[in-house]
Design an enzyme around this catalytic site. Structure first.
Site, PDB file in Angstrom:
ATOM      1  N   GLY A  11      -5.300  -0.157   0.137  1.00  0.00           N
ATOM      2  CA  GLY A  11      -5.580  -1.534  -0.313  1.00  0.00           C
ATOM      3  C   GLY A  11      -7.035  -1.675  -0.721  1.00  0.00           C
ATOM      4  O   GLY A  11      -7.928  -1.135  -0.063  1.00  0.00           O
ATOM      5  N   VAL A  23     -22.950   5.827  -3.991  1.00  0.00           N
ATOM      6  CA  VAL A  23     -22.661   7.270  -4.054  1.00  0.00           C
ATOM      7  C   VAL A  23     -23.200   7.833  -5.376  1.00  0.00           C
ATOM      8  O   VAL A  23     -23.899   8.861  -5.395  1.00  0.00           O
ATOM      9  CB  VAL A  23     -21.129   7.532  -3.930  1.00  0.00           C
ATOM     10  CG1 VAL A  23     -20.808   8.986  -4.263  1.00  0.00           C
ATOM     11  CG2 VAL A  23     -20.637   7.176  -2.526  1.00  0.00           C
ATOM     12  N   VAL A  57     -21.999   2.437 -13.116  1.00  0.00           N
ATOM     13  CA  VAL A  57     -21.910   1.552 -11.944  1.00  0.00           C
ATOM     14  C   VAL A  57     -22.837   0.328 -12.060  1.00  0.00           C
ATOM     15  O   VAL A  57     -23.104  -0.347 -11.071  1.00  0.00           O
ATOM     16  CB  VAL A  57     -22.185   2.326 -10.627  1.00  0.00           C
ATOM     17  CG1 VAL A  57     -21.041   3.254 -10.307  1.00  0.00           C
ATOM     18  CG2 VAL A  57     -23.505   3.080 -10.704  1.00  0.00           C
ATOM     19  N   SER A  58     -23.306   0.071 -13.286  1.00  0.00           N
ATOM     20  CA  SER A  58     -24.122  -1.130 -13.477  1.00  0.00           C
ATOM     21  C   SER A  58     -23.259  -2.368 -13.330  1.00  0.00           C
ATOM     22  O   SER A  58     -22.061  -2.329 -13.646  1.00  0.00           O
ATOM     23  CB  SER A  58     -24.723  -1.156 -14.895  1.00  0.00           C
ATOM     24  OG  SER A  58     -25.586  -0.064 -15.051  1.00  0.00           O
ATOM     25  N   ARG A  72      -1.415   3.775  -4.013  1.00  0.00           N
ATOM     26  CA  ARG A  72      -0.822   4.444  -2.852  1.00  0.00           C
ATOM     27  C   ARG A  72       0.086   5.532  -3.398  1.00  0.00           C
ATOM     28  O   ARG A  72       0.829   5.314  -4.355  1.00  0.00           O
ATOM     29  CB  ARG A  72      -0.060   3.447  -2.000  1.00  0.00           C
ATOM     30  CG  ARG A  72      -0.993   2.436  -1.311  1.00  0.00           C
ATOM     31  CD  ARG A  72      -0.312   1.767  -0.138  1.00  0.00           C
ATOM     32  NE  ARG A  72      -1.273   1.010   0.662  1.00  0.00           N
ATOM     33  CZ  ARG A  72      -1.530  -0.291   0.491  1.00  0.00           C
ATOM     34  NH1 ARG A  72      -0.895  -0.972  -0.440  1.00  0.00           N
ATOM     35  NH2 ARG A  72      -2.405  -0.907   1.257  1.00  0.00           N
ATOM     36  N   ASP A 103      -7.407   4.084   7.327  1.00  0.00           N
ATOM     37  CA  ASP A 103      -6.865   5.116   8.192  1.00  0.00           C
ATOM     38  C   ASP A 103      -5.938   6.104   7.449  1.00  0.00           C
ATOM     39  O   ASP A 103      -6.075   7.319   7.584  1.00  0.00           O
ATOM     40  CB  ASP A 103      -6.105   4.367   9.300  1.00  0.00           C
ATOM     41  CG  ASP A 103      -5.400   5.283  10.251  1.00  0.00           C
ATOM     42  OD1 ASP A 103      -6.099   5.958  11.002  1.00  0.00           O
ATOM     43  OD2 ASP A 103      -4.151   5.320  10.222  1.00  0.00           O
ATOM     44  N   SER A 105      -5.810   6.781   4.232  1.00  0.00           N
ATOM     45  CA  SER A 105      -6.591   7.560   3.269  1.00  0.00           C
ATOM     46  C   SER A 105      -7.375   8.660   3.983  1.00  0.00           C
ATOM     47  O   SER A 105      -7.545   9.770   3.464  1.00  0.00           O
ATOM     48  CB  SER A 105      -7.565   6.652   2.513  1.00  0.00           C
ATOM     49  OG  SER A 105      -6.852   5.615   1.879  1.00  0.00           O
ATOM     50  N   THR A 125     -11.616  -1.006   3.913  1.00  0.00           N
ATOM     51  CA  THR A 125     -10.378  -1.753   4.130  1.00  0.00           C
ATOM     52  C   THR A 125     -10.713  -3.069   4.802  1.00  0.00           C
ATOM     53  O   THR A 125     -11.615  -3.123   5.644  1.00  0.00           O
ATOM     54  CB  THR A 125      -9.380  -0.974   5.020  1.00  0.00           C
ATOM     55  OG1 THR A 125      -8.346  -1.870   5.446  1.00  0.00           O
ATOM     56  CG2 THR A 125     -10.024  -0.372   6.258  1.00  0.00           C
ATOM     57  N   ILE A 126      -9.980  -4.115   4.438  1.00  0.00           N
ATOM     58  CA  ILE A 126     -10.246  -5.397   5.105  1.00  0.00           C
ATOM     59  C   ILE A 126      -9.735  -5.391   6.541  1.00  0.00           C
ATOM     60  O   ILE A 126     -10.097  -6.242   7.338  1.00  0.00           O
ATOM     61  CB  ILE A 126      -9.617  -6.595   4.348  1.00  0.00           C
ATOM     62  CG1 ILE A 126      -8.082  -6.508   4.334  1.00  0.00           C
ATOM     63  CG2 ILE A 126     -10.183  -6.720   2.943  1.00  0.00           C
ATOM     64  CD1 ILE A 126      -7.404  -7.823   3.943  1.00  0.00           C
ATOM     65  N   ASP A 129      -9.645  -1.188  10.568  1.00  0.00           N
ATOM     66  CA  ASP A 129      -8.927  -0.232  11.426  1.00  0.00           C
ATOM     67  C   ASP A 129      -9.255   1.229  11.113  1.00  0.00           C
ATOM     68  O   ASP A 129      -8.497   2.123  11.483  1.00  0.00           O
ATOM     69  CB  ASP A 129      -7.405  -0.458  11.305  1.00  0.00           C
ATOM     70  CG  ASP A 129      -6.900  -0.198   9.900  1.00  0.00           C
ATOM     71  OD1 ASP A 129      -7.725  -0.020   8.978  1.00  0.00           O
ATOM     72  OD2 ASP A 129      -5.666  -0.166   9.711  1.00  0.00           O
ATOM     73  N   GLU A 222      -0.103 -10.607  10.573  1.00  0.00           N
ATOM     74  CA  GLU A 222       1.133 -10.338   9.831  1.00  0.00           C
ATOM     75  C   GLU A 222       2.048  -9.404  10.635  1.00  0.00           C
ATOM     76  O   GLU A 222       1.598  -8.717  11.557  1.00  0.00           O
ATOM     77  CB  GLU A 222       0.802  -9.691   8.480  1.00  0.00           C
ATOM     78  CG  GLU A 222       0.095  -8.356   8.599  1.00  0.00           C
ATOM     79  CD  GLU A 222      -0.245  -7.745   7.248  1.00  0.00           C
ATOM     80  OE1 GLU A 222       0.380  -8.104   6.237  1.00  0.00           O
ATOM     81  OE2 GLU A 222      -1.152  -6.891   7.219  1.00  0.00           O
TER      82      GLU A 222
HETATM   83  P1  ADP Z   1      -5.248   2.799   3.972  1.00  0.00           P
HETATM   84  O1  ADP Z   1      -6.029   3.968   3.529  1.00  0.00           O
HETATM   85  O2  ADP Z   1      -5.890   1.503   3.618  1.00  0.00           O
HETATM   86  O3  ADP Z   1      -4.823   2.890   5.432  1.00  0.00           O
HETATM   87  P2  ADP Z   1      -2.548   3.594   3.228  1.00  0.00           P
HETATM   88  O4  ADP Z   1      -2.079   3.767   4.634  1.00  0.00           O
HETATM   89  O5  ADP Z   1      -1.620   2.936   2.276  1.00  0.00           O
HETATM   90  O6  ADP Z   1      -3.898   2.762   3.111  1.00  0.00           O
HETATM   91  O7  ADP Z   1      -2.915   5.038   2.719  1.00  0.00           O
HETATM   92  C1  ADP Z   1      -3.402   5.238   1.404  1.00  0.00           C
HETATM   93  C2  ADP Z   1      -2.873   6.542   0.868  1.00  0.00           C
HETATM   94  O8  ADP Z   1      -3.325   7.616   1.712  1.00  0.00           O
HETATM   95  C3  ADP Z   1      -1.348   6.689   0.878  1.00  0.00           C
HETATM   96  O9  ADP Z   1      -0.734   6.103  -0.240  1.00  0.00           O
HETATM   97  C4  ADP Z   1      -1.207   8.192   0.849  1.00  0.00           C
HETATM   98  O10 ADP Z   1      -1.440   8.666  -0.444  1.00  0.00           O
HETATM   99  C5  ADP Z   1      -2.353   8.643   1.746  1.00  0.00           C
HETATM  100  N1  ADP Z   1      -1.886   8.837   3.127  1.00  0.00           N
HETATM  101  C6  ADP Z   1      -1.586   7.889   4.043  1.00  0.00           C
HETATM  102  N2  ADP Z   1      -1.193   8.432   5.209  1.00  0.00           N
HETATM  103  C7  ADP Z   1      -1.221   9.774   5.026  1.00  0.00           C
HETATM  104  C8  ADP Z   1      -0.911  10.923   5.847  1.00  0.00           C
HETATM  105  N3  ADP Z   1      -0.507  10.791   7.116  1.00  0.00           N
HETATM  106  N4  ADP Z   1      -1.079  12.138   5.307  1.00  0.00           N
HETATM  107  C9  ADP Z   1      -1.504  12.287   4.041  1.00  0.00           C
HETATM  108  N5  ADP Z   1      -1.809  11.273   3.208  1.00  0.00           N
HETATM  109  C10 ADP Z   1      -1.671  10.034   3.687  1.00  0.00           C
HETATM  110  O1  F6P Z   2      -4.576  -2.429   4.223  1.00  0.00           O
HETATM  111  C1  F6P Z   2      -4.904  -3.615   3.579  1.00  0.00           C
HETATM  112  C2  F6P Z   2      -3.700  -4.525   3.492  1.00  0.00           C
HETATM  113  O2  F6P Z   2      -4.089  -5.702   2.809  1.00  0.00           O
HETATM  114  C3  F6P Z   2      -3.047  -4.876   4.829  1.00  0.00           C
HETATM  115  O3  F6P Z   2      -3.743  -5.866   5.522  1.00  0.00           O
HETATM  116  C4  F6P Z   2      -1.676  -5.291   4.373  1.00  0.00           C
HETATM  117  O4  F6P Z   2      -0.737  -5.060   5.393  1.00  0.00           O
HETATM  118  C5  F6P Z   2      -1.416  -4.385   3.208  1.00  0.00           C
HETATM  119  O5  F6P Z   2      -2.669  -3.909   2.753  1.00  0.00           O
HETATM  120  C6  F6P Z   2      -0.697  -5.054   2.066  1.00  0.00           C
HETATM  121  O6  F6P Z   2      -0.424  -4.088   1.110  1.00  0.00           O
HETATM  122  P1  F6P Z   2       0.057  -4.409  -0.375  1.00  0.00           P
HETATM  123  O7  F6P Z   2      -1.137  -4.806  -1.166  1.00  0.00           O
HETATM  124  O8  F6P Z   2       0.645  -3.130  -0.848  1.00  0.00           O
HETATM  125  O9  F6P Z   2       1.046  -5.530  -0.283  1.00  0.00           O
END
Ligand code: ADP
Ligand code: F6P
Length: 318
Positions: A11, A23, A57-58, A72, A103, A105, A125-126, A129, A222
């Site tokens: 997200g 960066v 990145v300006s 995702r 987490d 990612s 991430t907002i 976590d 949620e």
């Molecule tokens: P966030 O990084 O905000 O927690 P997601 O859980 O949707 O968001 O993870 C983002 C992307 O990271 C996923 O779409 C996937 O490509 C990758 N990812 C998530 N969990 C795993 C995992 N256990 N192993 C490998 N890649 C993962």
């Molecule tokens: O990880 C950020 C987040 O906004 C969570 O708080 C929420 O559960 C999820 O992403 C929503 O995902 P999407 O934008 O795919 O609906």
């Protein structure tokens, strides 16, 4: 010359642009060639990678969302997908990758690191976590957006002597809920860290009404309840007109707060320090008010403990 790429994943979060900017700019100062990957791991798989200069990145430090897109990619859990992604980077002479995300990612980044890529993760991430940090990039802005929305709901809730239920994001983390609940003086804060039975919830609200409260605010994470159904139950059992508001993706947008911009900028610059200092795959975090670099796997292995004291304190602050 050394090369580094940066991507945003999961997200989007306000402040991601400030991190990308830091960066790129810090890399150039160290004579490291910066690249961006568009659309997260999906773009990495599709080889959507571009060398960038300072001007790329300006004018982005103040912008919400992410200028390089995010996505995702569920298939990223597969070894062959990760290997192809690593090969796409190595084909361009890139062996360092900054991953800005949450987490999930981070877990993907650790997988990628097995294929000869050094990953440096930044918490974007907002939800607040991500491993290895007290605060994530985007949390403060989202919190302020939520607080502003609840302040508006308070006005109308008070005028009509209603109960207002506000559902906030956070996936499985209650930090947005508990911080927003304290900041707005909510009657109840419900999240997975502190689940209450329906009976307890209704009793608490009933007692608050009986004590003379004119209106009540209930902040809910949620995925806990059907908030519209909860509103019906409150109307019926507490005898108070109730409305539920799901704040939704409003929480993810908007200009980053000053605090998120500073956090993101310091963390982005520190990612380049980590590369220069030859750290293995690692993550940058803010711990006890210091920007630190820690081992990625070690941080992912630690179970994140919620600050339950905040829930206890909130009882005295409503
Ligand atoms: P966030 O990084 O905000 O927690 P997601 O859980 O949707 O968001 O993870 C983002 C992307 O990271 C996923 O779409 C996937 O490509 C990758 N990812 C998530 N969990 C795993 C995992 N256990 N192993 C490998 N890649 C993962
Ligand atoms: O990880 C950020 C987040 O906004 C969570 O708080 C929420 O559960 C999820 O992403 C929503 O995902 P999407 O934008 O795919 O609906």
């Amino acid at each position: 010359m050394e090369r580094i790429a940066v991507l945003t994943s999961g997200g989007d979060a306000p402040g991601m642009n400030a991190a990308i900017r830091a960066v790129v700019r810090a890399a150039l100062i160290e004579e490291i060639i910066p690249f961006v990957v568009f659309e997260g791991y999906k773009g990495l798989f599709e080889d959507n990678i571009q060398m960038v200069d300072r001007s790329f990145v300006s004018e982005c430090i103040n912008r919400g969302g992410t200028i390089i897109g995010t996505a995702r990619l569920p298939q990223f859990v597969n070894d062959d997908v990760q290997k192809k992604c690593a090969d796409n980077l190595k084909d361009k002479g890139i062996t360092n990758l900054v991953v800005i995300g949450g987490d999930g990612s981070y877990r993907g980044a650790l997988g990628l690191s097995r294929f000869g890529i050094r990953v440096i993760c930044l918490p974007g991430t907002i939800d607040n976590d991500a491993p290895g940090t007290d605060y994530t990039i985007g949390f403060d802005t989202a919190l302020n957006t939520i607080v502003e929305a609840i302040d508006r709901l308070r006005d109308t809730s008070n005028s009509h002597q209603r109960c207002s239920i506000i559902e906030v994001m956070g996936r499985h983390c209650g930090d947005l809920a508990v911080h927003a609940g304290i900041a707005t003086g909510a009657e109840l804060i419900l999240s997975s860290e502190r689940v209450m039975t329906k009976e307890n919830i209704l009793d608490e609200l009933f007692n608050a009404k009986a004590s003379g409260k004119r209106h009540e605010l209930v902040v809910v994470s949620e995925n806990l309840f059907d908030v519209n159904k909860l509103a019906e139950e409150i109307e019926e059992k507490v005898g108070m007109e109730t409305r539920a508001t799901v704040l939704g993706h409003i929480q993810r947008g908007g200009r980053p707060s000053g605090k998120d911009r500073v956090l993101a900028s310091l963390m982005g610059a520190r990612a380049i320090d980590a590369l220069k200092m030859d750290f293995d795959s690692c993550c940058v975090g803010m711990v006890n008010n210091q920007v630190v670099v820690q081992d990625l796997k070690t941080c992912l292995d630690v179970v994140r403990m919620p600050d339950l004291g905040m829930y206890t304190d909130s009882e005295r602050l409503k």
